[in-house]
Design a protein around this motif. Structure first.
Motif, PDB file in Angstrom:
ATOM      1  N   ALA A   1       0.833  -1.204   0.000  1.00  0.00           N
ATOM      2  CA  ALA A   1       0.000   0.000   0.000  1.00  0.00           C
ATOM      3  C   ALA A   1       0.866   1.252   0.000  1.00  0.00           C
ATOM      4  N   THR A   2       1.981   1.220   0.711  1.00  0.00           N
ATOM      5  CA  THR A   2       2.796   2.427   0.770  1.00  0.00           C
ATOM      6  C   THR A   2       3.650   2.597  -0.485  1.00  0.00           C
ATOM      7  N   LYS A   3       3.885   1.495  -1.209  1.00  0.00           N
ATOM      8  CA  LYS A   3       4.625   1.629  -2.468  1.00  0.00           C
ATOM      9  C   LYS A   3       3.780   2.298  -3.555  1.00  0.00           C
ATOM     10  N   MET A   4       2.464   2.151  -3.437  1.00  0.00           N
ATOM     11  CA  MET A   4       1.580   2.680  -4.477  1.00  0.00           C
ATOM     12  C   MET A   4       1.307   4.161  -4.207  1.00  0.00           C
ATOM     13  N   PRO A   5       1.634   5.045  -5.150  1.00  0.00           N
ATOM     14  CA  PRO A   5       1.307   6.462  -4.948  1.00  0.00           C
ATOM     15  C   PRO A   5      -0.219   6.637  -4.881  1.00  0.00           C
ATOM     16  N   ALA A   6      -0.654   7.548  -4.018  1.00  0.00           N
ATOM     17  CA  ALA A   6      -2.092   7.788  -3.866  1.00  0.00           C
ATOM     18  C   ALA A   6      -2.723   8.142  -5.217  1.00  0.00           C
ATOM     19  N   ARG A   7      -1.966   8.889  -6.022  1.00  0.00           N
ATOM     20  CA  ARG A   7      -2.470   9.283  -7.341  1.00  0.00           C
ATOM     21  C   ARG A   7      -2.799   8.056  -8.191  1.00  0.00           C
ATOM     22  N   LEU A   8      -1.905   7.067  -8.162  1.00  0.00           N
ATOM     23  CA  LEU A   8      -2.110   5.869  -8.973  1.00  0.00           C
ATOM     24  C   LEU A   8      -3.325   5.081  -8.482  1.00  0.00           C
ATOM     25  N   VAL A   9      -3.468   4.973  -7.170  1.00  0.00           N
ATOM     26  CA  VAL A   9      -4.624   4.273  -6.611  1.00  0.00           C
ATOM     27  C   VAL A   9      -5.912   4.949  -7.064  1.00  0.00           C
ATOM     28  N   ALA A  10      -5.923   6.277  -6.980  1.00  0.00           N
ATOM     29  CA  ALA A  10      -7.124   7.019  -7.373  1.00  0.00           C
ATOM     30  C   ALA A  10      -7.384   6.864  -8.864  1.00  0.00           C
ATOM     31  N   GLU A  11      -6.322   6.939  -9.677  1.00  0.00           N
ATOM     32  CA  GLU A  11      -6.513   6.817 -11.129  1.00  0.00           C
ATOM     33  C   GLU A  11      -6.990   5.427 -11.515  1.00  0.00           C
ATOM     34  N   LEU A  12      -6.469   4.413 -10.842  1.00  0.00           N
ATOM     35  CA  LEU A  12      -6.911   3.049 -11.110  1.00  0.00           C
ATOM     36  C   LEU A  12      -8.392   2.893 -10.789  1.00  0.00           C
ATOM     37  N   SER A  13      -8.782   3.462  -9.660  1.00  0.00           N
ATOM     38  CA  SER A  13     -10.170   3.362  -9.249  1.00  0.00           C
ATOM     39  C   SER A  13     -11.073   4.034 -10.273  1.00  0.00           C
ATOM     40  N   ARG A  14     -10.648   5.236 -10.701  1.00  0.00           N
ATOM     41  CA  ARG A  14     -11.432   5.990 -11.656  1.00  0.00           C
ATOM     42  C   ARG A  14     -11.448   5.293 -13.024  1.00  0.00           C
ATOM     43  N   ALA A  15     -10.280   4.891 -13.475  1.00  0.00           N
ATOM     44  CA  ALA A  15     -10.189   4.278 -14.802  1.00  0.00           C
ATOM     45  C   ALA A  15     -10.970   2.971 -14.858  1.00  0.00           C
ATOM     46  N   SER A  16     -10.945   2.216 -13.770  1.00  0.00           N
ATOM     47  CA  SER A  16     -11.654   0.941 -13.844  1.00  0.00           C
ATOM     48  C   SER A  16     -13.165   1.132 -13.706  1.00  0.00           C
ATOM     49  N   SER A  17     -13.593   2.184 -13.011  1.00  0.00           N
ATOM     50  CA  SER A  17     -15.032   2.490 -13.011  1.00  0.00           C
ATOM     51  C   SER A  17     -15.496   2.803 -14.426  1.00  0.00           C
ATOM     52  N   LEU A  18     -14.745   3.672 -15.086  1.00  0.00           N
ATOM     53  CA  LEU A  18     -15.097   4.044 -16.461  1.00  0.00           C
ATOM     54  C   LEU A  18     -15.002   2.827 -17.376  1.00  0.00           C
ATOM     55  N   ALA A  19     -13.971   2.026 -17.191  1.00  0.00           N
ATOM     56  CA  ALA A  19     -13.777   0.863 -18.050  1.00  0.00           C
ATOM     57  C   ALA A  19     -14.907  -0.146 -17.864  1.00  0.00           C
ATOM     58  N   HIS A  20     -15.380  -0.267 -16.620  1.00  0.00           N
ATOM     59  CA  HIS A  20     -16.475  -1.199 -16.369  1.00  0.00           C
ATOM     60  C   HIS A  20     -17.723  -0.783 -17.145  1.00  0.00           C
TER      61      HIS A  20
END
Lengths: 506, 506
Positions: free
Chosen positions: A99-118
Motif C-alpha cells: 500500500a505504501t509503495k503505491m502512490p495515492a495518485r495511482l490508486v485514485a486513477e486506477l479506481s477511476r479508470a476501472s469504473s469508467l472501463a467497467h
C-alpha cells in the motif's frame, strides 16, 4: 532491559492489532454494503452507496498506510517464528509495504479508470463492439503496468500482479503448470471432439421450477455442512460468497433459470464450498489478517472441490439423483441416473468460460494467462487482442467465437484491472484434486460416505488441514502441510484422465 | 483583505463539509448494518456486528469531536443569515458543542449501562419482575442526570434531554401543551368509558392472510407516494423506517399477524409516512446535516398524519374498503364500511401504549412525561416508579395494569436512556393535525382526493412546506413557515372532538 523491550514490543503489537481490527470492521462494513447493493438495494440508492463505499475504503486505506502503522510494525519487532503473531506481522508488513509503495495518485486513477472501463465494457459487450472498450482497457493496462513498476518483482513483471491474488506465485511455475495441463488436456479434447455429437447435456434444459431448485440446492449444501445459523442464501445477478471479517456470518447468493438446471445448482455447490471454508476458520482469527482464505487459488480449490469432485461425481448422484428426479419429474422422470451423470459432465468446447466443462475450462484460463503475459510484457497491444483471442480459441478449443461479446469481451475482469487473477481459477482446480486425493488417503471412507449423502469425514479433514488455518500459512506451505508435497498437477490430471477417459472411452 | 478572509472562510467551510460527508457515510454504513441486523442477519453474526457498529460509531464520533472540526467551525465564521450554509453551521455547532461537552467516560458508561439495562429489561419484562430492572434503570437515570449537568440548560434540567430529540423544545411549553390536551381529552374518555361496551374492534381479529395484508398495504402506500425505486419493505420484529443519509434509499419494515389486521396495516401506513418525508428532502442535502427530519416530533407528525388523519378517516376507507373486503372476504365480507370505520377508531382505555387508540394515546405519553420529569427533578425514586405508574394509569385512563410487564416495564425507551423522547410522540400528533389543517386550507381539494384514493395534493403540499426543507429550519420555525403560526394544540383538539364526538355521540 530485555523485559522492558519485550513489554514495549507486546504493547505495540496489541495496539497494532486493535488498529487492524478497526480496519477489518471498516472493510466488513463495506462488504455488508456491497452485499446489500447486489441483493436488496433499490436502484435509487446507487449514488449514495458509491460514496459510502468509497469513504469506507478510503478510511481503511488511510489507516493502513499511515505512518503510525509503520511505527507500530517496527516497534512490534519479531515475534516467535511460526507463531500466529508472526503470521499477523508477515501479512500486515506485506499489505503495508504494497500500500505504501503505491502512490495515492495511482490508486485514485486506477479506481477511476476501472469504473469508467467497467461502464464501457458493459456497453461494448451489449453492442459486441470492441472499439468502445479498447481505449479504456489501454488505460487500465497502462496503470497496471505502472503498478508493477511500483510494486517491484524479482523474476517477471507479471509476478507483481499474481502476488496480489496468489501470494508468492511465480510466472515461471505457472507456465510449467499450464504446460503440463495443456499437454495432457488438448489431446483429450481433440479426441472427444472427434466423437459423434450426442448432445448429452440436453436433459439439463427443461422445466425446472425455481422453488424446487432452491429447496434441492439448500438440502445438498446443508448436508455439505453449510451452517445456516452463520449464513444465508439470497438472489443476486451474479452468484458470490461474501464474509464480514469472521466465520459468524458468511453468505452466498445464487440466481435461478427455470429452464436450465445447471447454473443455480452448481453455483450453489460452488459458493457453498467457498462459504464452508470461511465458516470454519479458527473463530479467534475474526477481525485479524489471519481470517479468510489464504489465496484466491486455495479458496477456489474449496469451491471446485465441492462443485466438481463431489458435486459432479457418480457417488454423489448415486445418492442424490432419486431426490432430484422426484423434485423434477417432468424434466427428469425419463432420464436415467447414468444419462444425467453424463449430461452434467459433457465435454463440449465452446466460447464461454463460465459455462465450460471441467476439461475445457482450463484452456479458457490458459488463453487468458498467455494473453495477459503478452500484454504486461508489451508483446501484444490492446488493438491486437481480439484477433489473438480468436486465434488461440481456435488453436486450443477448435472454436471461433460468434462475435467479440462472446469472445474477448465476455469477462468483467480486465475492466477492473484484475490482471493476474485468472490463473487462480486453474490453481483452484489443481489444488482441489490434490487436497481431495490427500483427504481420501487419510480418510478412505470418504467416497463411501459421499455415496450415502454424508460428508462429515471430508469436511472434517478439510477443516483440520485447510479451513481452520485461515491465512496463517502461505499457500504452498499450507498445501504441503496438508498433502505432504507442494502444489502438483499429477492428482488433477489423474482425476481428469480417469473421469473423462471412462466417460468417453478414451 | 476582506477577499482573503472570505476565501479562507469558504475553504474552511468546504473542508468542513467534506468532513461532514465522511461522518454521514460512516453513520449511513452503521444504518445499513443496523437494518441488516434487524432483517436478514443470521444469529451467528451478532458479536461481529456489534464490533462493526461500535467501530463505525466511534470513528464518526472521533471525527466530529476532533479539534480539527472545532478549528474548521471557527474558521468557517458566519455565513449569510438564512442561507443553507448558515443552517449547516448552526446544526454542526450544536452537535459539536453537545459532543465535546460530554466526557468520553460518560459516553462510554452510558453505552455500557444501557446495553446492560436493555438485557435486564428484556428479562424483567419476560418475568414481569421489576426488581430485575430497577438497579439498571437507576444507573441509567443517574448517568442521564449527569448528562444534564454537562449539557447544561436555561430553565429546566429536562430541557437538556428534550433538546436531543426536539431541538429548542421547553419543558414549560410542553407542560402547557399536555395540560390543554389533558383538560380536553380526559372528560371525553370518561364519557366514552361510561357508554355500553360494544367491543367495536372485533372485526379486526379474524382470518387475515399475510400475503393479502402485504399486497394491500403496498398498494396503499404506493398511492400515498412511497417510491419503491428508492426504498423497500422487509419484515422485522419491530416496524421501523431507516435512511442512509440521503433520499435515494429509505426503507421500511413491518411484521404481520395473520389473526389481527391492525398491527401491520397501520404500521405500514405509519412507517411509509416517515419514509415519504425522508424521500422528499432536497436531494442536494444528502450527506449533509440538512438531510433527514428536523426533529423526532416533526418526523412523527408525518407518520401520524398518514396513519391517522388519512388512514383512519372515513374518506380514505370510503375508497379503499371495498378492496380490503375483497382481499379478506372471510373476515370482512359481512362487515359494513361503517362498522369497519368504527372498529379502527374504537376508543378503549387499556394498559399498552403501542396498541392505544388516537384519543387515549396521548394520556399514555402524558403519564410518561410526568414521571420522567419527576425522575429527573429527583422528586420520584426508581423504587417508587411502579406504584406511581399504576396510580396515574388509574387516574387518567381508569385502568390498572395486569402486571408490571404490561405496565411500567412495557417500553424499551428508558433502558436506552431515552428520557425526553416520549413527548415527541404527542408533539407529532399535535403537529400532524396542524399541518393537515393548513394543507387543506391551501388545497381544499385534499379531502375529495382522499375519497378517490388520490393523495397528490396532500403529498405535494407536504413536500413543498415540510419535507424538502430537511433540517434546515428549527421545528417551530418550520411549523410557522408551513402553517402561519407556531405549534398549537387547537387543530388537534378540534380534530379529536369532531371525530370522536361524532363517533360516540358526545
Amino acid at each position: 532491559m530485555g523485559v522492558v523491550t519485550e513489554d514495549a514490543q507486546n504493547q505495540a503489537l496489541q495496539t497494532l492489532k486493535d488498529r487492524l481490527a478497526t480496519i477489518s470492521d471498516l472493510r466488513a462494513a463495506g462488504a455488508v454494503l456491497g452485499w446489500d447493493r447486489q441483493t436488496y438495494m433499490p436502484p435509487g440508492g446507487l449514488n449514495l452507496r458509491a460514496e459510502q463505499l468509497a469513504t469506507l475504503e478510503r478510511l481503511a486505506h488511510e489507516m493502513l498506510v499511515s505512518p503510525e502503522t509503520g511505527r507500530l510494525l517496527e516497534a512490534a519487532g519479531e515475534q516467535p517464528p511460526g507463531s500466529e503473531d508472526a503470521a499477523v506481522l508477515r501479512l500486515v508488513r506485506r499489505d503495508y509495504g504494497r500500500a505504501t509503495k503505491m502512490p495515492a495518485r495511482l490508486v485514485a486513477e486506477l479506481s477511476r479508470a476501472s469504473s469508467l472501463a467497467h461502464a464501457a465494457w458493459e456497453a461494448a459487450r451489449a453492442a459486441s463492439d470492441w472499439h468502445l472498450f479498447a481505449p479504456h482497457l489501454e488505460r487500465v493496462l497502462e496503470l497496471r503496468r505502472e503498478t508493477v513498476g511500483h510494486l517491484g518483482y524479482e523474476d517477471h513483471p507479471y509476478d507483481a500482479l499474481l502476488d496480489l491474488y496468489e501470494p508468492r506465485a511465480k510466472t515461471a511455475k505457472l507456465r510449467a503448470m499450464f504446460e503440463e495441463l495443456r499437454t495432457a488436456i488438448v489431446p483429450m479434447i481433440r479426441e472427444i471432439s472427434a466423437l459423434p455429437d450426442e448432445y448429452r447435456s440436453r436433459p439439463l434444459y427443461g422445466s425446472y421450477a425455481e422453488a424446487g431448485q432452491e429447496t434441492f440446492g439448500r438440502e445438498v449444501i446443508t448436508a455439505f455442512g453449510y451452517d445456516w445459523g452463520r449464513g444465508r442464501q439470497d438472489r443476486a445477478v451474479h452468484p458470490f460468497c461474501i464474509d464480514f471479517g469472521g466465520p459468524g456470518d458468511v453468505r452466498i447468493t445464487t440466481r435461478f433459470d427455470p429452464g436450465w438446471l445447471s447454473p443455480a445448482l452448481f453455483a450453489t455447490f460452488h459458493e457453498a464450498g467457498h462459504a464452508i471454508y470461511d465458516q470454519n476458520v479458527d473463530p479467534s482469527y475474526a477481525r485479524t489478517p489471519l481470517f479468510g482464505g489464504v489465496s484466491m487459488g486455495v479458496h477456489e480449490s474449496q469451491s471446485r472441490l465441492w462443485e466438481n469432485l463431489v458435486g459432479r461425481s457418480r457417488a454423489f448422484w448415486s445418492f442424490y439423483y432419486p431426490a432430484l428426479q422426484k423434485t423434477f419429474p417432468e424434466a427428469l422422470g425419463a432420464v436415467s441416473a447414468e444419462a444425467f451423470y453424463r449430461a452434467i459432465n459433457e465435454v463440449r468446447p465452446a466460447e464461454i468460460r463460465v459455462e465450460a466443462d471441467e476439461l475445457t475450462y482450463n484452456l479458457h484460463i490458459l488463453l487468458r494467462f498467455e494473453l495477459e503475459l503478452e500484454l504486461i510484457e508489451g508483446d501484444l497491444s490492446v488493438s491486437e487482442l481480439p484477433a489473438a483471442w480468436n486465434a488461440r480459441m481456435e488453436g486450443y478449443l477448435g472454436v471461433t467465437p460468434e462475435n467479440d461479446a462472446k469472445g474477448v469481451l465476455q469477462d468483467v475482469h480486465w475492466a477492473a484491472g484484475l490482471f493476474g487473477y485468472f490463473p487462480t481459477y486453474t490453481i483452484g482446480n489443481v489444488l482441489a484434486a490434490q487436497l481431495y486425493e490427500a483427504a481420501v488417503l487419510a480418510r478412505p471412507e470418504i467416497p463411501g460416505e459421499i455415496g450415502r449423502g454424508e460428508f462429515g469425514a471430508l469436511r472434517g479433514w478439510l477443516r483440520e488441514n485447510v479451513h481452520r488455518h485461515g491465512s496463517r500459512y502461505d499457500p504452498d506451505e499450507l498445501v504441503e502441510r496438508a498433502t505432504g508435497r507442494p502444489p502438483d498437477t499429477a492428482p488433477y490430471l489423474s482425476y481428469l484422465k480417469a473421469k473423462f477417459g471412462e466417460l468417453y472411452g478414451l
